[in-house]
Design a protein around this motif. Structure first.
Motif, mmCIF file in Angstrom:
data_model
loop_
_atom_site.group_PDB
_atom_site.id
_atom_site.type_symbol
_atom_site.label_atom_id
_atom_site.label_comp_id
_atom_site.label_asym_id
_atom_site.label_seq_id
_atom_site.Cartn_x
_atom_site.Cartn_y
_atom_site.Cartn_z
ATOM 1 N N ALA A 197 -0.594 -4.648 7.460
ATOM 2 C CA ALA A 197 -0.715 -5.296 6.152
ATOM 3 C C ALA A 197 0.550 -5.093 5.332
ATOM 4 C CB ALA A 197 -1.930 -4.751 5.406
ATOM 5 N N GLU A 198 1.105 -3.892 5.405
ATOM 6 C CA GLU A 198 2.319 -3.633 4.630
ATOM 7 C C GLU A 198 3.465 -4.499 5.119
ATOM 8 O OE1 GLU A 198 3.337 0.479 4.470
ATOM 9 O OE2 GLU A 198 1.320 1.028 3.821
ATOM 10 N N ARG A 199 3.567 -4.652 6.438
ATOM 11 C CA ARG A 199 4.649 -5.487 6.947
ATOM 12 C C ARG A 199 4.432 -6.948 6.593
ATOM 13 N NH1 ARG A 199 8.131 -4.316 11.044
ATOM 14 N NH2 ARG A 199 8.813 -6.438 10.666
ATOM 15 N N VAL A 200 3.203 -7.407 6.669
ATOM 16 C CA VAL A 200 2.931 -8.807 6.357
ATOM 17 C C VAL A 200 3.237 -9.087 4.902
ATOM 18 C CG1 VAL A 200 1.109 -10.510 6.089
ATOM 19 C CG2 VAL A 200 1.218 -9.144 8.132
ATOM 20 N N ASP A 201 2.767 -8.206 4.027
ATOM 21 C CA ASP A 201 2.964 -8.423 2.601
ATOM 22 C C ASP A 201 4.415 -8.288 2.220
ATOM 23 O OD1 ASP A 201 0.597 -7.472 0.013
ATOM 24 O OD2 ASP A 201 1.634 -9.324 0.514
ATOM 25 N N GLN B 195 6.946 -8.946 4.108
ATOM 26 C CA GLN B 195 7.712 -10.105 4.545
ATOM 27 C C GLN B 195 7.485 -11.297 3.654
ATOM 28 O OE1 GLN B 195 7.186 -10.860 8.737
ATOM 29 N NE2 GLN B 195 9.072 -9.777 9.032
ATOM 30 N N ASP B 196 6.283 -11.356 3.076
ATOM 31 C CA ASP B 196 5.998 -12.496 2.210
ATOM 32 C C ASP B 196 6.898 -12.508 0.993
ATOM 33 O OD1 ASP B 196 2.384 -12.856 2.647
ATOM 34 O OD2 ASP B 196 4.104 -13.476 3.810
ATOM 35 N N ASP B 197 7.383 -11.295 0.635
ATOM 36 C CA ASP B 197 8.227 -11.232 -0.558
ATOM 37 C C ASP B 197 9.575 -11.882 -0.324
ATOM 38 O OD1 ASP B 197 7.076 -8.024 -1.819
ATOM 39 O OD2 ASP B 197 6.548 -10.080 -2.303
#
Lengths: 299, 483, 91
Positions: free
Chosen positions: C82-86, C88-90
């Motif tokens: 989740a941390e990586r997905v979020d 990357q969204d930034d």
């Protein structure tokens, strides 16, 4: 009296859980989760499962809470995409009906009590007197071996995904006195839980979690920075658990002809040995799950 | 040390070794996979000679202890995993894991991640196939779930990571449903070993437990309508990872459903009927998705959904194993043929995408490229998936349809034939574009150069072909049960 | 006997609550929380049916303990993803 306590406890658990899942504030949700976890640990004590209560408090509420707090600081603020009210109402009805059916099914189940008699018959030959430890490390040790493999698989996944390592910040003056008390206590309690797990509630998992807690205090308090070298040692220690357990299982097979069948009379030593390795390894694994696994340079 | 314990512990220990030495991970990976294949073969020969085996771990008999069950079905699944696994592993060595011009450092880090994950997957699947206890199956599924998600996340792209998160949370929800079923089973009958499954079909509360078990397993098997996590995961993973995921990982859950259905006996008819309905729905939904897909990998992933539906349908209509032996064996054979064909397909698709630079279906026929080995591999694999002779897919479907006709179950036969026609339709979308010859090909068109991907894909596809010719062997193996 | 009923109801209630939240909310952290609550509910059902004549059966306790450890492993993995997905969204 105790019935009233049970009622209050379960109401508390349910409403804390509902609040956790319904709150907008991320940190508030996580705090609610930790509180619910501690109440749940109390309910395990009420249900007569102290081993589980220890593990729930240390791992379920403690470590999971730490992981969630770490993430809640890193994830973007909540922009809740919740379904429209009509949809929610229907789903709520279905969920309530399902819960009701479930409760009815469990309550009316006749539940022949097979295991208790089997466990107490064989407890004497298992090498320990705590029945839960006997089940975990002798009767159903294969489950425990695969469980350590689960932790190992999670570590590989975390290494690949490679989230950021938590960087400790200066936490203030009270940190040092706090650490001076807590860290030695954690180490001492871990050893104690490991040793006494053979006869009273305790065991490798609870001890490992306790040790992990102490290590995390050290790291987060800024006393032991998560340097790559330190974390590589931790990674090696983490791998040791699965390796030792598997080799012990195969070794037992070489000696007696059946997987995980400890030779006569020596079960106690096998169990203690495996548990000691597991405690250290579980502590390392839990810490690494929190800190992230180091990626060694490949060139 | 017996072959059964080594089948699980050897890959797990090799996985630890590969994780400890990332630079030399292939040195752990290939030999361990090869050795596991040898062990699986040895176990199969043993089962063929001496019949099925049950080993009580630690000397503690069920229900207190856990029992290894090594019968014909387990042996077949073990062979399938090792067989497909070793070819895919060969692919992973020389190809790296990433089919692009990525620098060697990225390829190295991908390889360092792939081998521990693949070996742990192998160990977990073997533990699953040999297990005779429902809670043990749950723990093995948790390992498998994490390693499969790791394989999905290996490529590191944003879509892969998002798909990995959805996969893991759906997988956890499925596992918890399975665990809920185990809890209900425990409260109803006081034991959780596989031998107790027939008792679960007796009263309504027990059947709820059974329904929960099968629901959790259906999520993990990506059975319609619980398949929502799958297309994204399988299509955004690297080709080698997708091959393993589609060919092997989903088979674990299907195997457990089959095992429960066989053990469950006559009382499970309602659950089987639900499985058959969901299977039919999956066949149609997956085919619809495949017909609409614009990208090759998505088409292959949707085709997996359809094929899983077919296998579930086969399990669902198989009926009580005591009465009709033929039909559940068709399900096992379909699982086997699908594994080889689907692995071949994903690797071939990876090669095609590598040569063309993209994987859009509309852009598949290029003037300057003649069809290469990868396209042929895709075509042969399609033949097996559609179910044309002499592939193993044909034998499986034929057994199934034959059994259904004998029972007069015309509706199911019609559904299967519709599903077959639809799979021919969507697969020919690709094959017709890939294998076009004729005047529009430029005179200077060349064949793509051979690479390992071509060889492995062709090898797997031809195995699917040959298995049909040699299908007597799996069928004899399947007849060996514990009872 | 009745105290078991209380815990059975609480366990089922937690399962229902978690499933409701899983089906209606998309936020990643809340999904992880719901899955944890679901696991607690299942554990409560296990242990509530484990009381036989005043003694708690050891085998379900081992099951729940194993489940707790497995759950923390999967939660850690989910949060890492989740941390990586979020993150990357930034970008």
């Amino acid at each position: 009296m105790s019935l009233a306590f049970d009622i209050l406890l379960t109401i508390g658990i349910f409403f804390t859980a509902a609040a956790t899942l319904g709150m907008r504030d991320r940190v508030g949700s996580v705090v609610g989760f930790v509180v619910a976890g501690l109440l749940v640990a109390l309910s395990w004590v009420r249900l007569g499962a102290p081993d589980v209560a220890l593990a729930e408090a240390a791992i379920g509420a403690g470590l999971t809470g730490a992981l969630l707090l770490r993430s809640s600081g890193r994830l973007k603020p909540v922009e809740r995409l919740i379904s429209p009210p009509s949809h929610r109402f229907i789903v709520a009805l279905i969920a309530a009906a399902f819960a009701g059916a479930l409760a009815w099914a469990v309550y009316t189940a006749s539940g022949a009590a097979l295991y208790p008699a089997l466990v107490s018959e064989r407890l004497a030959s298992s090498g320990v007197t705590n029945p839960v430890t006997a089940v975990l490390l002798n009767f159903r040790a294969w489950d425990t071996l695969l469980e350590i493999a689960v932790l190992f698989a999670a570590l590989i996944l975390v290494r690949i995904v490679a989230p950021a390592v938590p960087q400790p910040v200066a936490l203030g003056e009270l940190m040092l006195p706090f650490a001076r008390i807590i860290v030695p206590m954690c180490a001492f309690l871990a050893g104690h839980l490991l040793w006494q797990g053979a006869s009273v509630p305790g065991g490798a998992f609870q001890a490992g979690a306790m040790l992990a807690g102490g290590l995390l205090v050290l790291m987060l308090g800024g006393f032991a920075a998560p340097t790559p070298r330190l974390m590589s040692w931790g990674a090696m220690l983490a791998l040791v658990g699965l390796a030792v357990f598997s080799l012990a299982a195969l070794g037992a097979e070489v000696l007696t002809g059946t997987l995980l069948l400890y030779p006569d009379g020596t079960a106690k030593f096998w169990i203690l040995g495996i548990e000691a390795a597991l405690t250290l390894s579980i502590a390392a694994m839990l810490c690494l799950l929190f800190c992230g696994v180091p990626r060694r340079p490949l060139k | 040390m017996s072959d059964i314990s080594l089948l699980v512990l050897l890959p797990l220990l090799a996985s630890v070794g590969a994780a400890a030495t990332p630079r030399a991970s292939e040195l752990w990976g290939l030999p361990a996979t090869a050795l596991t294949a040898v062990l699986a073969l040895w176990l199969t020969l043993d089962v063929l000679q001496d019949g099925a085996r049950e080993v009580a771990i630690g000397g503690w008999a069920a229900p207190l202890g856990i029992v290894f069950v090594a019968d014909g079905l387990a042996a077949l699944m073990l062979l399938m995993t090792s067989g497909v696994g070793i070819v895919v592993a060969i692919q992973a060595t020389s190809w790296g894991v990433w089919p692009s011009s990525a620098g060697s450092e990225e390829a190295a880090s991908l390889r360092a991640g792939f081998w521990p994950l693949w070996l742990a997957t192998l160990g977990a699947m073997n533990a699953l196939f040999l297990s005779g206890d429902l809670f043990n199956i749950y723990v093995a599924f948790e390992i498998l779930g994490l390693t499969a998600v790791g394989l999905t996340a290996l490529s590191g792209t944003r879509s892969a990571l998002r798909a990995a998160f959805d996969y893991l949370s759906a997988g956890l929800a499925g596992s918890l449903m399975l665990l809920l079923g185990v809890a209900l089973a425990y409260s109803a009958i006081g034991r959780v070993d596989l031998e107790a499954v027939p008792m679960l079909a007796e009263t309504i509360t027990r059947r709820i437990a059974l329904a929960l078990l099968v629901t959790g397993l259906a999520v993990k098997a990506a059975l319609f309508p619980l398949h929502f996590w799958m297309p994204a995961a399988h299509s955004s993973a690297a080709p080698v990872a997708s091959a393993l995921l589609s060919a092997l990982v989903v088979k674990g859950a299907l195997y457990v459903i089959l095992r429960i259905s066989i053990e469950g006996g006559a009382g499970m008819e309602a659950v089987r009927f639900a499985l058959a309905i969901m299977g039919a729905g999956a066949m149609l939904w997956g085919a619809w998705g495949a017909l609409r897909a614009t990208r090759l990998k998505l088409l292959v992933a949707q085709s997996t959904i359809a094929q899983i539906g077919l296998i579930a349908l086969a399990i669902g209509v198989a009926g009580d194993s005591l009465q009709q032996n033929g039909l559940w064996q068709a399900a096992a054979l379909l699982m086997l043929s699908h594994a080889f064909a689907k692995a071949a397909m994903f690797i071939a698709v990876g090669r095609i995408a590598e040569e063309l630079g993209h994987d859009r279906i509309s852009g598949l026929n290029r003037k300057e490229l003649r069809p290469g080995a990868a396209e042929f591999a895709f075509a042969i694999a399609s033949v097996s998936l559609i179910g044309l002779p002499p592939t193993a897919g044909f034998i499986g479907k034929w057994l199934l349809i034959d059994g259904l006709i004998a029972r007069g179950a015309w509706i199911w036969v019609a559904l299967i034939l519709i599903g077959t026609a639809l799979s021919a339709a969507y697969l020919s979308r690709v094959v017709s574009r890939c294998l076009r010859g004729g005047p529009h090909i430029a005179a200077s068109a060349h064949h793509p150069a051979w690479s390992t991907g071509d060889i492995t894909a062709l090898g797997l596809a031809t195995s699917a072909l040959v298995l049909g010719l040699a299908s007597a062997l799996p069928l004899t193996l399947l007849e060996i049960t514990v009872k | 006997m009745t105290s078991d009923l209380i815990y059975i109801c609480a366990g089922s209630g937690l399962v229902g609550l978690a499933l409701y939240r899983l089906s209606t909310c998309r936020d990643m952290l809340l999904r992880v929380l719901s899955l944890n609550v679901l696991a607690v509910g299942v554990a409560m059902l296990f242990l509530a049916s484990a009381r036989h004549a005043g003694i708690t059966d050891a085998v379900p306790q081992a099951f729940v303990l194993t489940g707790i450890v497995v759950l923390v492993a999967v939660t850690a993995a989910l949060l890492a993803l989740a941390e990586r997905v979020d993150g990357q969204d930034d970008e």
